[in-house]
Design a protein around this motif. Structure first.
Motif, PDB file in Angstrom:
ATOM      1  N   TYR A 209       0.839  -1.203   0.000  1.00 55.59           N
ATOM      2  CA  TYR A 209       0.000   0.000   0.000  1.00 55.59           C
ATOM      3  C   TYR A 209       0.873   1.251   0.000  1.00 55.59           C
ATOM      4  O   TYR A 209       0.646   2.189  -0.778  1.00 55.59           O
ATOM      5  N   GLU A 213       0.723   3.853  -3.100  1.00 54.81           N
ATOM      6  CA  GLU A 213      -0.180   4.979  -2.876  1.00 54.81           C
ATOM      7  C   GLU A 213       0.492   6.255  -2.392  1.00 54.81           C
ATOM      8  O   GLU A 213      -0.172   7.292  -2.311  1.00 54.81           O
ATOM      9  N   ASP A 332      -8.509   0.253   3.301  1.00 57.22           N
ATOM     10  CA  ASP A 332      -7.709   1.425   2.955  1.00 57.22           C
ATOM     11  C   ASP A 332      -7.490   2.265   4.220  1.00 57.22           C
ATOM     12  O   ASP A 332      -8.419   2.915   4.713  1.00 57.22           O
TER      13      ASP A 332
END
Length: 369
Positions: A209, A213, A332
């Motif tokens: 992640y 991101e 998330d």
């Protein structure tokens, strides 16, 4: 006035709370313990002090004893050694930040532990109040016969001597965000982890992640030797890559991660001040270490926990922080942090701040928080 500092295991150099290189030192520091010790010593005004470890006897006269709280309440604790030490201290006791440790929040798990009952009896008799980390610990202590319990959380949250106020950085919701991940890839099947396989595997999701991101990713090691070697720029690159491969294998990430992913992003710190300084450059920290994420809170930044035991769950519930069980599917973390009620978290932290001040004062300690 002389104070016995019981089970304080910090080290310092030139007014900094710092520690030796893990790779070369026989003593392996616990970074979180360092933060707790440093925070307590900053929060209260002390005169002369003498340090005393559990299992040893105090051989000099003191006016009071201040005990660094930790996760002492578990069935592997040597309460005979603890009680032997407390019995050698002819002075009032005050323990700050006591915690219970169990993979799940089963408040009955110490009901048959006579040593734990003796420990609590000594605190009852010689303390004005007992400072605990959260409601789970309070419930366990209540069953063990404790009285006058104050739920203060961990004193480390007030290391800066102020009450943290958490707000969302504008950059957090963009691809320009800087994210930290606190790692604990060495988790195993013991009292500190209910789901080690899932906890180690969740590291892969967190690292991926961050890589995918965020503009900046910092992977914070916190005392696991293989992680430390990945970050150690004094080592030859081949050794760092080998250590990275070992970490990736341990978290079952061979198909998704390459050793250079860890080498590129792994961060190590050697003092509390350096730790806080690096946290100040980030927009948030997510991950697996209670104090590893707390350094974000100390800088007024949000955090998100991946929990695997009673201890971290208890803290998150107390401070109203966002978290998820490692056994759940990946969510998330930035989206959850943005949607989280940080006003509720700030209010909860303020309550703990007031309770800690009351605890210090009623036990006779002048506090500067």
């Amino acid at each position: 006035m002389k104070t016995a500092l019981v089970h304080f295991n910090h080290s310092s150099d030139k007014n900094l709370t710092t520690w030796a290189d893990m790779r070369t030192s026989k003593w392996k520091p616990n970074y979180g313990d360092m933060l707790v010790c440093a925070a307590i010593l900053r929060e209260v005004a002390l005169g002369d002090t003498v340090r005393l470890s559990f299992g040893n006897l105090l051989t000099q006269s003191v006016d009071r004893a201040l005990i660094r709280g930790s996760t002492y309440l578990h069935n592997n604790m040597d309460f005979d050694a603890v009680n032997k030490t407390l019995d050698s201290i002819d002075a009032p006791l005050a323990i700050v930040g006591l915690g219970a440790q169990n993979p799940t929040q089963d408040v009955t798990f110490l009901d048959q532990n006579e040593g734990a009952k003796g420990f609590v009896a000594r605190l009852n008799e010689r303390s004005k109040s007992i400072s605990v980390r959260g409601d789970f610990t309070a419930a366990v202590l209540d069953r063990l016969g404790a009285s006058n319990i104050r739920v203060t959380g961990c004193p480390s949250l007030f290391y800066t001597l102020k009450c943290p106020q958490i707000s969302l950085p504008e950059r957090l919701s963009t691809k320009k965000c800087a994210l930290g991940v606190s790692l604990h890839s060495g988790l195993s099947d013991n009292i500190f982890c209910v789901a080690p396989k899932e906890a180690r595997r969740a590291h892969v999701d967190a690292i991926l992640y961050g890589i995918g991101e965020c503009a900046k990713l910092s992977l914070f090691e916190q005392g696991v030797m293989t992680e430390f070697k990945v970050a150690d720029e004094k080592l030859p690159m081949i050794e760092r890559m080998e250590a990275a491969s070992a970490v990736i294998k341990n978290i079952a990430g061979e198909k998704e991660l390459a050793p250079q992913d860890l080498v590129r992003h792994m961060v190590s710190v050697k003092s509390i001040e350096e730790w806080l300084s690096l946290a100040a450059e980030l927009d948030a920290i997510i991950g697996f270490r209670f104090h590893g994420n707390m350094v974000a809170l100390l800088q007024g930044k949000p955090c998100y926990y991946l929990v695997y035991d009673s201890r971290i769950t208890e803290f998150c519930d107390l401070y109203k922080l966002p978290y998820q069980d490692v056994r759940d599917g990946w969510k998330d973390p930035v989206k959850i942090m943005i949607e989280h009620d940080w006003d509720a978290a700030n209010t909860a932290i303020q309550v703990c701040h007031a309770e800690l001040k009351e605890f210090y004062q009623e036990n006779g300690y002048n506090t500067v928080i």
